[in-house]
Structure formats: C-alpha cells, structure tokens
Design a protein around this motif. Structure first.
Motif, PDB file in Angstrom:
ATOM      1  N   TYR A  86       0.861  -1.188   0.000  1.00 55.47           N
ATOM      2  CA  TYR A  86       0.000   0.000   0.000  1.00 55.47           C
ATOM      3  C   TYR A  86       0.892   1.232   0.000  1.00 55.47           C
ATOM      4  O   TYR A  86       1.709   1.420   0.900  1.00 55.47           O
ATOM      5  N   PRO A  87       0.799   2.112  -1.023  1.00 55.41           N
ATOM      6  CA  PRO A  87       1.640   3.311  -1.052  1.00 55.41           C
ATOM      7  C   PRO A  87       1.436   4.160   0.201  1.00 55.41           C
ATOM      8  O   PRO A  87       0.311   4.356   0.666  1.00 55.41           O
ATOM      9  N   LEU A  88       2.536   4.658   0.743  1.00 64.47           N
ATOM     10  CA  LEU A  88       2.469   5.419   1.979  1.00 64.47           C
ATOM     11  C   LEU A  88       1.665   6.697   1.807  1.00 64.47           C
ATOM     12  O   LEU A  88       0.894   7.086   2.686  1.00 64.47           O
ATOM     13  N   SER A  89       1.807   7.367   0.648  1.00 64.79           N
ATOM     14  CA  SER A  89       1.064   8.614   0.433  1.00 64.79           C
ATOM     15  C   SER A  89      -0.439   8.351   0.415  1.00 64.79           C
ATOM     16  O   SER A  89      -1.226   9.131   0.970  1.00 64.79           O
TER      17      SER A  89
ATOM     18  N   ASP B 243      -0.399   2.594  -9.331  1.00 60.32           N
ATOM     19  CA  ASP B 243       0.110   1.921 -10.535  1.00 60.32           C
ATOM     20  C   ASP B 243       1.391   1.142 -10.256  1.00 60.32           C
ATOM     21  O   ASP B 243       1.494  -0.062 -10.577  1.00 60.32           O
ATOM     22  N   GLU B 244       2.401   1.799  -9.685  1.00 59.34           N
ATOM     23  CA  GLU B 244       3.694   1.146  -9.494  1.00 59.34           C
ATOM     24  C   GLU B 244       3.606  -0.015  -8.519  1.00 59.34           C
ATOM     25  O   GLU B 244       4.216  -1.073  -8.733  1.00 59.34           O
ATOM     26  N   ALA B 245       2.831   0.125  -7.459  1.00 61.02           N
ATOM     27  CA  ALA B 245       2.691  -0.962  -6.492  1.00 61.02           C
ATOM     28  C   ALA B 245       2.031  -2.182  -7.129  1.00 61.02           C
ATOM     29  O   ALA B 245       2.435  -3.328  -6.885  1.00 61.02           O
TER      30      ALA B 245
ATOM     31  N   ALA C 184       4.526  -3.894  -9.645  1.00 56.71           N
ATOM     32  CA  ALA C 184       5.572  -4.623  -8.932  1.00 56.71           C
ATOM     33  C   ALA C 184       5.041  -5.918  -8.336  1.00 56.71           C
ATOM     34  O   ALA C 184       5.725  -6.945  -8.344  1.00 56.71           O
ATOM     35  N   ALA C 185       3.810  -5.915  -7.833  1.00 58.88           N
ATOM     36  CA  ALA C 185       3.247  -7.127  -7.222  1.00 58.88           C
ATOM     37  C   ALA C 185       2.990  -8.209  -8.263  1.00 58.88           C
ATOM     38  O   ALA C 185       3.345  -9.373  -8.071  1.00 58.88           O
ATOM     39  N   VAL C 186       2.397  -7.836  -9.405  1.00 58.81           N
ATOM     40  CA  VAL C 186       2.073  -8.836 -10.433  1.00 58.81           C
ATOM     41  C   VAL C 186       3.332  -9.463 -11.009  1.00 58.81           C
ATOM     42  O   VAL C 186       3.365 -10.642 -11.348  1.00 58.81           O
TER      43      VAL C 186
END
Length: 320
Positions: free
Chosen positions: A248-251, A288-290, A293-295
């Motif tokens: 989960y992105p911190l922002s 998007d980036e998270a 990276a997971a997939v």
C-alpha cells in the motif's frame, strides 16, 4: 496489524526524501551528446552527497534511468561506502521490482541494449535474484532472433539485387524481333481454271446425332460449420501458486485513499509472468507502481503454453 508493517516498509524508503517537498518534474533526456552534463564518478562522492543525489532522483522519478543519474545507482554507491546501513538496503529492496519490470518491458520492445543495462543493474542489486536466469535466457534468445532476422533481410536484399542485375543484363542482350513478311504463293496461274473445272463430289446425307442422355444432379453434402474462434481460443487459466500482495503506497495510506488497478500480463509455459502492463487505474497514478511490482512477482502452475490474461488489484484500507 498488517498495514502497520506496510507503513514501516515504505517509511524506510520515504525517509530519504525531504518531508513536504513537492515532486520535481521528470528529467528529460538531452537532445544531443554535447548537452549531457559531465557527472563526477560516484565512487569519488561522499556519503552525504550521495544521499542528496538519491533523494533528488527519487523526487524526479529517476528510479533506474538515465544511466549514471538514477536512484538505484546512487543507493548502490551508498551501499559500497556503508555496507551495513539498513536504510540503504531497504531502499534497494523496494526499488528492485521496478528495475525488473523495466528490463522485461525493454526486452519486449526490442530495446536489447537497454535491457542488458537493466539486467546488469538488477544483478548489482541482488546477484541471486530468482528472475535473473530467466531474463538472461530471454535476452539471449531475443538477440539470436534479431541476428537471424538481420541475416534474412540481408539475404533478401542480395536476392533482389541479383534479380535486378539479371533483368537488366537480359534486356541489354535481347535481339530485335524480325519483321513479318507476307507469304508468296508459288502455284502457276493455270492451276486456278483447272481446279474450277473439276466435278463436284456427290452430296453426303447427314444423320442427326442422338440427343445426350440427361445427367442426374450430384448431391453435395454441406460441410459442418467451423468452430467459433472464441470457443477454440478458450483456455483454462493456470492455477496461481505464489501470490505477492501489493504494498500500500504510503502517500495513499496517509491520505486514506482507496482504489483499484487493472493489469495485463502473459503467463509463460513455466508459470512465470512477463509483459506486465497497465490497462487502467482508479484514481490514476496512485497505485500503478505498487500493482505492477506485485504482479511481476506472481508465479503460476506450469501449463506448457503462453496465456495472456489480466487481473484487477483492489487497494482497500483496513477496517477499524
């Protein structure tokens, strides 16, 4: 408290960036080699200067490019100068999936030189990364296919050039066609009256030809309908055996934002995931980036064939 551990993981990376600073616009590549500024060797910089450059690269979204001026290379230089620092190790661990995704995308787009640079960068981050053997084998295969295509194009160019040269030579050596001459009769003039005086042959009675027998029509059996394309293409998806949950992105966590991201990818015959790309996201640009990276870390059961598919990843805040 799973979300607390997620916050701690992201805090290790975000603490390197100045708090409250607005993100700088992404750096554009110079238009000519003369416009590239000279940068000092990273080994000659001190630790504080490397920290500053790494933070600036993260704010400018220069995660792994351009070469020599990106966050991954600055953190690698920091790791060389301070091998046991946990903050640097955590930052490299967080950035590693993005280098992996960029290498796969460069390979899929035919940018083999860039793919090689990113694979070398990935090996510097983690020489034992599980994806390295597969990516290196894929890069070797792509280079072999590229060399074969180049050889085929060169052979085709040579064949066409030979055909043009042969056609020009044949056109230059072809003789002109002779003029046509009307035939001249050699029979004597007296032959004509003698032929006219010959008695006419007796008439021959004509017999009408019998009418042809009627032909029975041949019945042609109708061909069975072709199978529908969507039925022939339907394939069961391989079973997911290794699921990496997205971070989960911190922002977004601090601002209590939820959303979802739709990702397209290809399941390879060995169960690995390649060609990961973004289809849509809500809200755009937050998760998007998270999700990518997971997939890229997922693993499916080996099915022996390539299966393109897509999944939607949802980001929901913990209840309570």
């Amino acid at each position: 408290m799973k979300w607390v551990r997620t916050c701690a993981a992201f805090a290790a990376l975000s603490c390197l960036v100045a708090c409250g600073a607005e993100p700088a616009p992404q750096a554009q590549a110079p238009s000519s080699p003369e416009a590239i500024p000279a940068r000092p060797a990273l080994a000659s910089l001190d630790i504080e200067r490397l920290r500053t450059l790494a933070a600036e690269a993260l704010r400018g979204q220069r995660t792994y490019a351009p070469a020599g001026d990106n966050a991954v290379e600055y953190y690698l230089a920091l790791r060389d100068k301070a091998p046991g620092e946990a903050t640097v190790a955590n930052a490299l661990q967080e950035l590693q999936p993005y280098v992996l995704i960029a290498a796969e995308q460069a390979m899929a787009g035919g940018e083999l030189s860039e793919a090689q640079r990113l694979l070398d960068l990935l090996a510097r981050v983690d020489a034992q990364a599980p994806a390295l053997p597969r990516l290196r084998a894929g890069l070797d295969a792509a280079r072999a296919a590229q060399s074969q295509r180049l050889a085929e194009l060169q052979a085709e160019d040579q064949r066409l050039a030979q055909q043009r040269a042969t056609a020009l030579a044949n056109a230059a050596n072809k003789p002109a066609a002779p003029a046509s001459v009307a035939p001249v009769s050699s029979a004597p003039a007296s032959a004509a009256p003698a032929a006219s005086a010959a008695p006419a042959p007796p008439p021959v009675a004509t017999v009408p030809a019998p009418a042809p027998a009627p032909v029975e029509p041949i019945a042609i059996a109708a061909a069975p309908p072709a199978p529908r394309r969507d039925e022939a293409a339907a394939r069961p998806l391989p079973r997911l055996i290794s699921d990496s949950a997205p971070r989960y992105p911190l922002s977004a966590l601090n601002r209590r934002i939820e959303g979802s991201v739709q990702i397209a990818f290809v399941i390879q015959p060995d169960g690995s995931v390649t060609a990961v790309r973004l289809l849509s996201s809500t809200p755009p640009g937050v998760f998007d980036e998270a999700a990518l990276a997971a997939v890229s870390r997922w693993r499916f059961e080996a099915g022996g064939q390539r299966v393109p598919t897509s999944r939607t990843l949802s980001f929901r805040l913990p209840k309570g």
